[in-house]
Design an enzyme around this catalytic site. Structure first.
Site, PDB file in Angstrom:
ATOM      1  N   HIS A 115       0.809  -1.221   0.000  1.00  0.00           N
ATOM      2  CA  HIS A 115       0.000   0.000   0.000  1.00  0.00           C
ATOM      3  C   HIS A 115       0.838   1.265   0.000  1.00  0.00           C
ATOM      4  O   HIS A 115       0.328   2.348   0.298  1.00  0.00           O
ATOM      5  CB  HIS A 115      -0.950  -0.004   1.199  1.00  0.00           C
ATOM      6  CG  HIS A 115      -1.953  -1.105   1.152  1.00  0.00           C
ATOM      7  ND1 HIS A 115      -2.579  -1.616   2.271  1.00  0.00           N
ATOM      8  CD2 HIS A 115      -2.442  -1.811   0.097  1.00  0.00           C
ATOM      9  CE1 HIS A 115      -3.408  -2.578   1.922  1.00  0.00           C
ATOM     10  NE2 HIS A 115      -3.342  -2.724   0.606  1.00  0.00           N
ATOM     11  N   CYS A 177       4.620  22.208 -10.337  1.00  0.00           N
ATOM     12  CA  CYS A 177       3.497  22.371 -11.267  1.00  0.00           C
ATOM     13  C   CYS A 177       2.218  22.861 -10.602  1.00  0.00           C
ATOM     14  O   CYS A 177       1.216  23.076 -11.286  1.00  0.00           O
ATOM     15  CB  CYS A 177       3.223  21.043 -11.993  1.00  0.00           C
ATOM     16  SG  CYS A 177       2.425  19.781 -10.963  1.00  0.00           S
TER      17      CYS A 177
END
Length: 277
Positions: A115, A177
């Site tokens: 995970h 970004c």
């Protein structure tokens, strides 16, 4: 010799699957009770995190408080016992459903973090990455008043920070970004990367038997390996407190705390690897 010790002796190549019960003695709470039911509301959903700014603010506020203790947790005797089992050449692969990296800090090397890992964050737009400790500093710089709060620990670095208005919490965007920054873990509703699933499948197929440590197997991402291995005729032993989803498939069930059941492997703690900065 205990039945579990005999099981380990009889099967020299083990596929090991671990869950939250392996880390509770490190001070990290688990999700489920002895019957496999949720002790608290389920963790944040991937879709909600990605599409709801309010959910992201709430998540990161709670995480900022919870990380202070989660980020400094140390491996316990169960982690060290499994690392010793690997040192003896008995582990084909250890697949953990935990995101705390405590197996690696105890010395295990043949590990897949099914995970993901909570000690890194990543941008969901450009894949920029940063250590969670460094991101913690950014969170504190933007939210100094929140840094003074404390709350009860919840699973996986979360904290029960209730009764607060999260609207003012400032979550840093990706510096490259401007995208959404997320822990590098698999949230509920998010798929486990195929390469991890495939690597785990190859490992259980090559192993002589499966050893489950500290998992109720209620989540399909881990249960699938036990189910497939049992159907293929592989013996399966489980060490956990209470019911598991796979009880009908088990060759051996040990209802005990992980470190107690694995005591025959414990030869003293090894130095932990330093936390990534």
């Amino acid at each position: 010799m205990t039945p579990l010790q005999q099981f380990v002796e009889d099967h020299p190549r083990l596929f090991v699957l671990t869950g939250a019960g392996c880390s509770t003695d490190s001070g990290i709470p688990d999700y489920r009770d002895r019957d496999g039911h949720w002790k608290r509301p389920p963790p944040v959903n991937y879709s909600a995190f990605m599409h709801e700014p309010a959910t992201r603010r709430r998540y990161w506020a709670r995480s900022m408080v919870g990380w202070r203790r989660f980020g400094s947790a140390l491996p316990n005797a169960a982690h060290h016992a499994l690392a010793e089992l690997e040192r003896r050449g008995r582990v084909e692969l250890l697949v953990t459903q935990n995101v705390d990296r405590l197996h690696q800090r105890a010395g295990s090397e043949r590990v897949i973090d099914l995970h993901g890992r909570l000690d890194e964050v990543r941008c969901m737009g450009c894949d920029w990455r940063l250590a969670r400790h460094a991101f913690q500093r950014l969170l504190v710089e933007r939210n100094p008043a929140w840094a003074q709060l404390d709350a009860t620990d919840a699973p996986d670095g979360d904290a029960d920070l209730e009764g607060h208005d999260f609207a003012s919490f400032d979550v840093p965007p990706c510096p490259h970004c401007g995208g959404i920054v997320k822990p590098d873990v698999v949230f509920f509703g998010e798929a486990v990367p195929r390469e991890r699933v495939d690597a785990a499948a190859r490992a259980w197929q090559a192993a002589d038997a499966v050893l489950v440590v500290g998992s109720s197997l209620m989540v399909y991402s881990g249960y699938r390996f036990v189910d497939a291995a049992a159907r293929a005729g592989k013996p399966v032993a489980a060490v956990t407190l209470g019911r598991t989803r796979a009880d009908a498939l088990l060759t051996l069930k040990v209802d005990a705390r992980c470190h107690e059941a694995l005591a025959f492997l414990q030869t003293g703690k090894r130095p932990e690897t330093a936390l990534r900065e």
